[in-house]
Design a protein around this motif. Sequence first.
Motif, PDB file in Angstrom:
ATOM      1  N   VAL A  15      -3.678  10.369  -0.560  1.00  0.00           N
ATOM      2  CA  VAL A  15      -2.626  10.486  -1.572  1.00  0.00           C
ATOM      3  C   VAL A  15      -2.855   9.419  -2.642  1.00  0.00           C
ATOM      4  O   VAL A  15      -2.730   9.677  -3.846  1.00  0.00           O
ATOM      5  N   SER A  66       2.091   7.186  -1.285  1.00  0.00           N
ATOM      6  CA  SER A  66       1.142   6.843  -0.225  1.00  0.00           C
ATOM      7  C   SER A  66       1.739   5.815   0.727  1.00  0.00           C
ATOM      8  O   SER A  66       1.530   5.881   1.947  1.00  0.00           O
ATOM      9  N   THR A 124       1.717   7.833  -7.068  1.00  0.00           N
ATOM     10  CA  THR A 124       0.807   7.874  -5.916  1.00  0.00           C
ATOM     11  C   THR A 124       0.872   6.608  -5.054  1.00  0.00           C
ATOM     12  O   THR A 124       0.852   6.726  -3.819  1.00  0.00           O
TER      13      THR A 124
END
Length: 257
Positions: free
Chosen positions: A64, A17, A13
């Motif tokens: 995200v 992101s 993540t």
Amino acid sequence: MGHLDHATFGWLTPVLSYVMACIGAALGLRCTVRALGSTGRSRRNWLLTAASALGTGIWTMHFVAMLGFSVSGTDIRYDVPLTILSLLVAVVVVSAGVFAVGYSRDRNRALLLGGLTTGLGVASMHYLGMAAVRLHGAVRYDPMLVALSVLIAVVAATAALWAALNIRSPVAVTAASLVMGAAVSSMHYTGMFAVSVRVTPSGSPLPGATAMQFIFPLAVGLGSYLFLTSAFVALSPTAGEREASASAQRPVTGAAR
């Protein structure tokens, strides 16, 4: 105190992101460059595309990253209306900053005002998104880290607008977008490190939607929009390319006559 994990899925993540933040920044900068080389309706349309790219890129980066956020001892849900409001805030305030730079005659003043407005808007989006979090317990913030995250947001926004005004080459735009992605990610995680949670164990159901029910599909949709828009911008000829094409066709047309 509940233990906070900001990367439940490891590096997946944070890296994803960051990539989304870079794509949004690159697309926004590229569209702003196109806008500054255009006039009339074309300038407005390019600025709208730039604002939507930057706004959705920043929002997608935030959520995200939030897919990897967890707190021991409690489930997490998200208030749907507040989460959508955070997206609208991101797009609207970025639009204000981009249009200020795109239409103002005093570029320096527009840069400072637009950077401040956009930075505060980005910070507002982040903390609205955090206000949408529902869990069993009380969320608290470290004021110093919150202030630092807002400062990072303002500096990052001002740097992005400065880059839009002063950077033209694709290589420079790419480098600026990588820096911008790092700045936006730094702002997010600084804000997240400001968070502490005092968990109150409870068996009652939490209101709202889970991240996989709501955040994940919306982030995928917005990410797809960024990728498709990037392809459209990459394939669209610049003003210089259109002029070169028109110049190349003129002798042919004259010869035919």
